[in-house]
Design a protein around this motif. Sequence first.
Motif, PDB file in Angstrom:
ATOM      1  N   ARG A  15      -4.015  18.676   3.830  1.00 43.62           N
ATOM      2  CA  ARG A  15      -4.436  18.094   5.099  1.00 43.62           C
ATOM      3  C   ARG A  15      -3.966  19.011   6.217  1.00 43.62           C
ATOM      4  N   ILE A  16      -4.729  19.005   7.287  1.00 40.74           N
ATOM      5  CA  ILE A  16      -4.380  19.833   8.438  1.00 40.74           C
ATOM      6  C   ILE A  16      -3.248  19.166   9.222  1.00 40.74           C
ATOM      7  N   ALA A  60      -7.078   7.389   0.567  1.00 43.32           N
ATOM      8  CA  ALA A  60      -7.214   8.451   1.572  1.00 43.32           C
ATOM      9  C   ALA A  60      -6.154   9.536   1.467  1.00 43.32           C
ATOM     10  N   SER A  61      -5.175   9.376   0.558  1.00 41.89           N
ATOM     11  CA  SER A  61      -4.017  10.294   0.597  1.00 41.89           C
ATOM     12  C   SER A  61      -3.917  11.184  -0.620  1.00 41.89           C
ATOM     13  N   GLY A  65       0.840  -1.185   0.000  1.00 39.62           N
ATOM     14  CA  GLY A  65       0.000   0.000   0.000  1.00 39.62           C
ATOM     15  C   GLY A  65       0.878   1.239   0.000  1.00 39.62           C
ATOM     16  N   GLU A 112       1.590  -1.366  -4.848  1.00 43.30           N
ATOM     17  CA  GLU A 112       0.359  -0.584  -4.854  1.00 43.30           C
ATOM     18  C   GLU A 112      -0.597  -1.234  -5.843  1.00 43.30           C
ATOM     19  N   GLN A 113      -1.818  -1.536  -5.389  1.00 44.94           N
ATOM     20  CA  GLN A 113      -2.759  -2.245  -6.260  1.00 44.94           C
ATOM     21  C   GLN A 113      -3.227  -1.402  -7.438  1.00 44.94           C
ATOM     22  N   GLY A 146      -0.006   7.689   1.634  1.00 44.64           N
ATOM     23  CA  GLY A 146       0.915   8.523   2.413  1.00 44.64           C
ATOM     24  C   GLY A 146       1.766   7.727   3.389  1.00 44.64           C
ATOM     25  N   LEU A 147       1.145   6.792   4.102  1.00 47.63           N
ATOM     26  CA  LEU A 147       1.881   6.046   5.134  1.00 47.63           C
ATOM     27  C   LEU A 147       2.887   5.079   4.506  1.00 47.63           C
ATOM     28  N   HIS A 202      -3.046   7.377  -7.404  1.00 48.64           N
ATOM     29  CA  HIS A 202      -4.476   7.226  -7.703  1.00 48.64           C
ATOM     30  C   HIS A 202      -5.336   8.011  -6.710  1.00 48.64           C
ATOM     31  N   VAL A 236      -1.262  -7.080  -3.958  1.00 52.56           N
ATOM     32  CA  VAL A 236      -0.796  -8.241  -3.196  1.00 52.56           C
ATOM     33  C   VAL A 236      -2.035  -9.037  -2.822  1.00 52.56           C
ATOM     34  N   HIS A 260      -7.021  10.391  10.684  1.00 56.69           N
ATOM     35  CA  HIS A 260      -6.336  11.635  11.053  1.00 56.69           C
ATOM     36  C   HIS A 260      -4.828  11.444  10.981  1.00 56.69           C
ATOM     37  N   GLY A 261      -4.397  10.568  10.035  1.00 53.37           N
ATOM     38  CA  GLY A 261      -3.003  10.173  10.029  1.00 53.37           C
ATOM     39  C   GLY A 261      -2.068  10.882   9.085  1.00 53.37           C
ATOM     40  N   PHE A 262      -2.594  11.686   8.132  1.00 49.08           N
ATOM     41  CA  PHE A 262      -1.667  12.218   7.130  1.00 49.08           C
ATOM     42  C   PHE A 262      -0.650  13.173   7.731  1.00 49.08           C
ATOM     43  N   LYS A 263      -1.072  13.958   8.702  1.00 45.87           N
ATOM     44  CA  LYS A 263      -0.113  14.878   9.323  1.00 45.87           C
ATOM     45  C   LYS A 263       1.065  14.097   9.933  1.00 45.87           C
ATOM     46  N   CYS A 297     -13.299  10.718  -0.858  1.00 42.72           N
ATOM     47  CA  CYS A 297     -12.075  10.193  -0.250  1.00 42.72           C
ATOM     48  C   CYS A 297     -12.504   9.221   0.849  1.00 42.72           C
TER      49      CYS A 297
HETATM   50  C1  LIG Z   1     -11.551  13.864   3.405  1.00 47.88           C
HETATM   51  C2  LIG Z   1     -10.377  13.529   4.275  1.00 47.88           C
HETATM   52  C3  LIG Z   1      -9.804  14.523   5.051  1.00 47.88           C
HETATM   53  C4  LIG Z   1      -8.730  14.236   5.887  1.00 47.88           C
HETATM   54  N1  LIG Z   1      -8.149  15.253   6.594  1.00 47.88           N
HETATM   55  C5  LIG Z   1      -7.055  14.994   7.335  1.00 47.88           C
HETATM   56  C6  LIG Z   1      -6.357  16.076   7.957  1.00 47.88           C
HETATM   57  O1  LIG Z   1      -6.731  17.247   7.839  1.00 47.88           O
HETATM   58  N2  LIG Z   1      -5.216  15.763   8.660  1.00 47.88           N
HETATM   59  C7  LIG Z   1      -4.749  14.475   8.766  1.00 47.88           C
HETATM   60  O2  LIG Z   1      -3.742  14.278   9.431  1.00 47.88           O
HETATM   61  N3  LIG Z   1      -5.394  13.438   8.178  1.00 47.88           N
HETATM   62  C8  LIG Z   1      -6.531  13.677   7.476  1.00 47.88           C
HETATM   63  N4  LIG Z   1      -7.170  12.648   6.831  1.00 47.88           N
HETATM   64  C9  LIG Z   1      -6.726  11.256   7.050  1.00 47.88           C
HETATM   65  C10 LIG Z   1      -5.550  10.905   6.206  1.00 47.88           C
HETATM   66  O3  LIG Z   1      -5.707  11.394   4.900  1.00 47.88           O
HETATM   67  C11 LIG Z   1      -5.349   9.384   6.241  1.00 47.88           C
HETATM   68  O4  LIG Z   1      -5.243   8.941   7.587  1.00 47.88           O
HETATM   69  C12 LIG Z   1      -4.087   8.963   5.490  1.00 47.88           C
HETATM   70  O5  LIG Z   1      -4.055   9.546   4.228  1.00 47.88           O
HETATM   71  C13 LIG Z   1      -4.055   7.453   5.377  1.00 47.88           C
HETATM   72  O6  LIG Z   1      -2.969   7.101   4.559  1.00 47.88           O
HETATM   73  P1  LIG Z   1      -2.724   5.592   4.158  1.00 47.88           P
HETATM   74  O7  LIG Z   1      -1.464   5.575   3.388  1.00 47.88           O
HETATM   75  O8  LIG Z   1      -2.829   4.734   5.370  1.00 47.88           O
HETATM   76  O9  LIG Z   1      -3.990   5.218   3.282  1.00 47.88           O
HETATM   77  P2  LIG Z   1      -4.201   5.263   1.687  1.00 47.88           P
HETATM   78  O10 LIG Z   1      -3.727   6.523   1.120  1.00 47.88           O
HETATM   79  O11 LIG Z   1      -5.617   4.878   1.430  1.00 47.88           O
HETATM   80  O12 LIG Z   1      -3.212   4.116   1.180  1.00 47.88           O
HETATM   81  C14 LIG Z   1      -3.484   2.740   1.306  1.00 47.88           C
HETATM   82  C15 LIG Z   1      -3.030   2.139  -0.010  1.00 47.88           C
HETATM   83  O13 LIG Z   1      -2.991   0.726   0.084  1.00 47.88           O
HETATM   84  C16 LIG Z   1      -3.298   0.217  -1.207  1.00 47.88           C
HETATM   85  N5  LIG Z   1      -3.614  -1.196  -1.051  1.00 47.88           N
HETATM   86  C17 LIG Z   1      -4.597  -1.726  -0.275  1.00 47.88           C
HETATM   87  N6  LIG Z   1      -4.605  -3.076  -0.350  1.00 47.88           N
HETATM   88  C18 LIG Z   1      -3.578  -3.406  -1.192  1.00 47.88           C
HETATM   89  C19 LIG Z   1      -3.063  -4.648  -1.681  1.00 47.88           C
HETATM   90  N7  LIG Z   1      -3.593  -5.822  -1.318  1.00 47.88           N
HETATM   91  N8  LIG Z   1      -2.002  -4.629  -2.534  1.00 47.88           N
HETATM   92  C20 LIG Z   1      -1.434  -3.429  -2.896  1.00 47.88           C
HETATM   93  N9  LIG Z   1      -1.889  -2.218  -2.482  1.00 47.88           N
HETATM   94  C21 LIG Z   1      -2.942  -2.207  -1.634  1.00 47.88           C
HETATM   95  C22 LIG Z   1      -4.469   1.090  -1.637  1.00 47.88           C
HETATM   96  O14 LIG Z   1      -4.738   1.031  -3.000  1.00 47.88           O
HETATM   97  C23 LIG Z   1      -3.987   2.470  -1.165  1.00 47.88           C
HETATM   98  O15 LIG Z   1      -3.279   3.163  -2.147  1.00 47.88           O
HETATM   99  C24 LIG Z   1      -8.234  12.902   5.974  1.00 47.88           C
HETATM  100  C25 LIG Z   1      -8.799  11.895   5.179  1.00 47.88           C
HETATM  101  C26 LIG Z   1      -9.854  12.203   4.336  1.00 47.88           C
HETATM  102  C27 LIG Z   1     -10.436  11.101   3.500  1.00 47.88           C
END
Ligand SMILES: Cc1cc2nc3c(=O)[nH]c(=O)nc-3n(C[C@H](O)[C@H](O)[C@H](O)COP(=O)(O)OP(=O)(O)OC[C@H]3O[C@@H](n4cnc5c(N)ncnc54)[C@H](O)[C@@H]3O)c2cc1C
Length: 394
Positions: free
Chosen positions: A53-54, A47-48, A14, A37-38, A17-18, A43, A180, A348-351, A319
């Motif tokens: 993001r704040i 969520a990222s 995945g 990345e799937q 952002g994380l 894309h 995966v 709330h994890g992007f920050k 999102c």
């Molecule tokens: C509208 C909105 C507003 C927000 N505002 C804030 C804010 O102001 N401040 C803040 O800190 N946070 C905020 N957040 C939260 C923050 O954006 C998320 O917590 C953070 O982006 C999560 O990142 P991630 O990488 O875990 O998830 P994602 O970006 O969703 O990444 C997960 C990835 O895993 C991939 N994946 C999943 N399964 C598989 C697999 N089997 N094989 C390969 N790839 C796979 C997916 O395709 C995806 O790309 C907000 C979220 C939203 C939706």
Amino acid sequence: MAAVAAAADVAVIGLGGLGSATAYWLARRGVSVVGYEQFELGHLRGASHDHSRIIRRSYHTPEYVRLAAAAYDAWRAVEAESRQRMITITGGVDLFPPNAAIDHRTYTASLDAEHVPYEWIDGAEIRRRWPAFAAGEIVTDDVMGVYSPQTGIVPAGPGTRVMQQLAVARGANLRGNSPVRAIRPIDGEVDIVTDDGVVRVGSVVVTADAWTNRLLRDLDLQIPLAVLQEQVSYFPQADLGPFAVGSFPVWIWMDDPSFYGFPVFGDMTAVKGAEDCGGREVDPDTRTFDPDAAMEQRLGAFMQRLAGGQWATPRTTTCLYTLTSDRDFVLDRLPGYPQVSVALGAAHGFKFASWFGRSLAGLACGEPAGRELAPFAFTRESLHRPIDRAAWMV
Ligand SMILES: Cc1cc2nc3c(=O)[nH]c(=O)nc-3n(C[C@H](O)[C@H](O)[C@H](O)COP(=O)(O)OP(=O)(O)OC[C@H]3O[C@@H](n4cnc5c(N)ncnc54)[C@H](O)[C@@H]3O)c2cc1C
């Protein structure tokens, strides 16, 4: 299907952002990394993506207030290496109407406990500082604000891309359109099952957010998660001046429903606002990308009461929020599988993305989990409680 030779020391599953941050911080350690990345990199289905993001120090527990300092620090490292700004400081005000659903004392006490400066100001002062609120009707004198000068904005989509670029520049192998299908811990290592076959790696980091339980299923591990289709709206305004950085803060309305918004920043040509946890539960694979008209109307009506004027016909982007029962992060090794780590930002994890990456790189390299990670343990009781929306009001 026979396993092939080890592909890398660590696999990251995945690349939002994380995961992108994890690949970067692993590559920064000189560890060989393969990222899956799937969908295509960058894309818009998770969520990222999107603009902003704040980032803030003001939080409802001292632990988050303290950790947020490390979050800023970890983004500064990305800035230093990329020579691109990640954090734009704007100032932020958490708005508490009388009898607010969220208790302001959880914020002021947490900031006090960590000696983080803030101001406790009333509605008249809020309107004086940011005249846009004076054009509205709900920031009355008895609305109180926690003003945090350190609050700002981090770029979601662009920040994720920069971390991917830094990871690749340091030798990481990031693969888009590479789902995966399964992870199989074996002999202290892990087999990764992809459409191209099976590869073996030393350890795995699962940063799959809304899709996390699909990967944990084979390990007989599940977490109660709610995946909401959230949305943010960009409202055109005749005069953007009153909403520019310096004239308008990041703001959060700490009530139920809860709304939040941004000053006009970067190449934005409209004012961004959104509702927190207003979306319906969806399946991340079958959901639509259609904005929810009722949410748009609710937000437009709120923006009108907040800042006066007309708030109609926004451009809206959807999102995914992936919420844990207690709305706290998950950042831990899996029970019984020390070579598999998992992380969830609990909407709330992007920050904290770069901090997540730095911490997960340590876990994937076998380092002990620091005390600061204790609240995010996979085995904590509150994580395995049934989902209750009331717990998200923090
Ligand atoms: C509208 C909105 C507003 C927000 N505002 C804030 C804010 O102001 N401040 C803040 O800190 N946070 C905020 N957040 C939260 C923050 O954006 C998320 O917590 C953070 O982006 C999560 O990142 P991630 O990488 O875990 O998830 P994602 O970006 O969703 O990444 C997960 C990835 O895993 C991939 N994946 C999943 N399964 C598989 C697999 N089997 N094989 C390969 N790839 C796979 C997916 O395709 C995806 O790309 C907000 C979220 C939203 C939706």
